[in-house]
Design a protein around this motif. Structure first.
Motif, PDB file in Angstrom:
ATOM      1  N   GLU A   3       0.879  -1.145   0.003  1.00  0.00           N
ATOM      2  CA  GLU A   3       0.130  -0.056   0.100  1.00  0.00           C
ATOM      3  C   GLU A   3       0.932   1.251   0.140  1.00  0.00           C
ATOM      4  OE1 GLU A   3      -3.257   0.293  -0.248  1.00  0.00           O
ATOM      5  OE2 GLU A   3      -3.342  -1.978  -0.586  1.00  0.00           O
ATOM      6  N   ALA A   4       2.346   1.221   0.115  1.00  0.00           N
ATOM      7  CA  ALA A   4       3.069   2.408   0.216  1.00  0.00           C
ATOM      8  C   ALA A   4       2.957   3.118  -1.146  1.00  0.00           C
ATOM      9  CB  ALA A   4       4.407   2.013   0.484  1.00  0.00           C
ATOM     10  N   TRP A   5       2.675   2.506  -2.522  1.00  0.00           N
ATOM     11  CA  TRP A   5       2.986   3.216  -3.546  1.00  0.00           C
ATOM     12  C   TRP A   5       1.461   3.871  -3.850  1.00  0.00           C
ATOM     13  CZ3 TRP A   5      -0.385   1.727  -7.372  1.00  0.00           C
ATOM     14  CH2 TRP A   5      -0.629   0.517  -7.461  1.00  0.00           C
ATOM     15  N   GLY A   6       0.222   3.203  -3.375  1.00  0.00           N
ATOM     16  CA  GLY A   6      -1.032   3.586  -3.886  1.00  0.00           C
ATOM     17  C   GLY A   6      -1.495   5.320  -3.421  1.00  0.00           C
ATOM     18  N   PRO A   7      -2.108   5.661  -4.083  1.00  0.00           N
ATOM     19  CA  PRO A   7      -2.548   7.188  -4.129  1.00  0.00           C
ATOM     20  C   PRO A   7      -3.699   7.099  -2.874  1.00  0.00           C
ATOM     21  CG  PRO A   7      -3.691   6.412  -5.748  1.00  0.00           C
ATOM     22  CD  PRO A   7      -2.664   5.142  -5.636  1.00  0.00           C
ATOM     23  N   THR A   8      -3.618   8.137  -2.259  1.00  0.00           N
ATOM     24  CA  THR A   8      -4.558   8.270  -0.952  1.00  0.00           C
ATOM     25  C   THR A   8      -6.027   8.806  -1.622  1.00  0.00           C
ATOM     26  OG1 THR A   8      -4.164  10.559  -0.464  1.00  0.00           O
ATOM     27  CG2 THR A   8      -2.813   8.822   0.650  1.00  0.00           C
ATOM     28  N   ASP A   9      -7.105   8.394  -0.807  1.00  0.00           N
ATOM     29  CA  ASP A   9      -8.342   8.705  -1.302  1.00  0.00           C
ATOM     30  C   ASP A   9      -8.348  10.216  -1.244  1.00  0.00           C
ATOM     31  OD1 ASP A   9      -9.307   6.190  -1.721  1.00  0.00           O
ATOM     32  OD2 ASP A   9     -10.027   6.071   0.534  1.00  0.00           O
ATOM     33  N   GLY A  10      -9.342  10.898  -2.193  1.00  0.00           N
ATOM     34  CA  GLY A  10      -9.518  12.372  -1.962  1.00  0.00           C
ATOM     35  C   GLY A  10      -9.146  12.944  -3.370  1.00  0.00           C
ATOM     36  N   PHE A  11      -8.141  13.922  -3.292  1.00  0.00           N
ATOM     37  CA  PHE A  11      -7.829  14.754  -4.303  1.00  0.00           C
ATOM     38  C   PHE A  11      -6.891  13.943  -5.375  1.00  0.00           C
ATOM     39  CE2 PHE A  11      -5.212  17.979  -6.437  1.00  0.00           C
ATOM     40  CZ  PHE A  11      -5.998  18.855  -7.085  1.00  0.00           C
ATOM     41  N   GLU A  12      -5.948  13.320  -4.824  1.00  0.00           N
ATOM     42  CA  GLU A  12      -5.120  12.597  -5.503  1.00  0.00           C
ATOM     43  C   GLU A  12      -6.133  11.605  -6.704  1.00  0.00           C
ATOM     44  OE1 GLU A  12      -2.035  10.136  -3.521  1.00  0.00           O
ATOM     45  OE2 GLU A  12      -0.931  12.071  -3.111  1.00  0.00           O
ATOM     46  N   ARG A  13      -7.215  11.038  -6.083  1.00  0.00           N
ATOM     47  CA  ARG A  13      -7.821  10.374  -7.218  1.00  0.00           C
ATOM     48  C   ARG A  13      -8.291  11.143  -8.243  1.00  0.00           C
ATOM     49  NH1 ARG A  13      -7.122   5.021  -6.375  1.00  0.00           N
ATOM     50  NH2 ARG A  13      -7.053   4.596  -4.348  1.00  0.00           N
TER      51      ARG A  13
END
Length: 76
Positions: free
Chosen positions: A66-76
Motif C-alpha cells: 500500500e505504500a505506493w498507492g494514492p490516497t483517497d481524495g484529491f489524488e484520485r
C-alpha cells in the motif's frame, strides 16, 4: 494589433473550453473504470497469501503493497 489580440484571445478561449470538455469526459468515462479495477486488484491481493521464505536476501528487502498507492481524495 487589435486583430492579433482577438485571434490570440479566441484561441486561448477555445483551448480552455476544449480542455474543460476533455476533463469532464475523462472524469465521467475513465475514472469509474479505474476505481472499479482497483477494487478487483485489492481483492486479488487479499486472496493470495505471500510466500514465506527464510532466505536472508529476501527478508531484508520488503515492499509495502500500500505504500505506493494514492490516497483517497484529491489524488484520485
Amino acid at each position: 494589433m487589435t486583430l492579433f489580440r482577438n485571434i490570440v484571445f479566441a484561441a486561448a478561449l477555445a483551448g480552455l473550453i476544449a480542455g474543460a470538455f476533455v476533463t469532464i469526459v475523462h472524469r465521467i468515462g475513465t475514472v469509474p473504470i479505474i476505481l472499479k479495477a482497483e477494487t478487483y486488484e485489492k481483492a486479488a491481493e487479499a486472496s493470495t497469501a505471500p510466500a514465506t521464505t527464510t532466505d536472508a536476501a529476501t527478508t531484508e528487502h520488503h515492499h509495502d503493497a500500500e505504500a505506493w498507492g494514492p490516497t483517497d481524495g484529491f489524488e484520485r
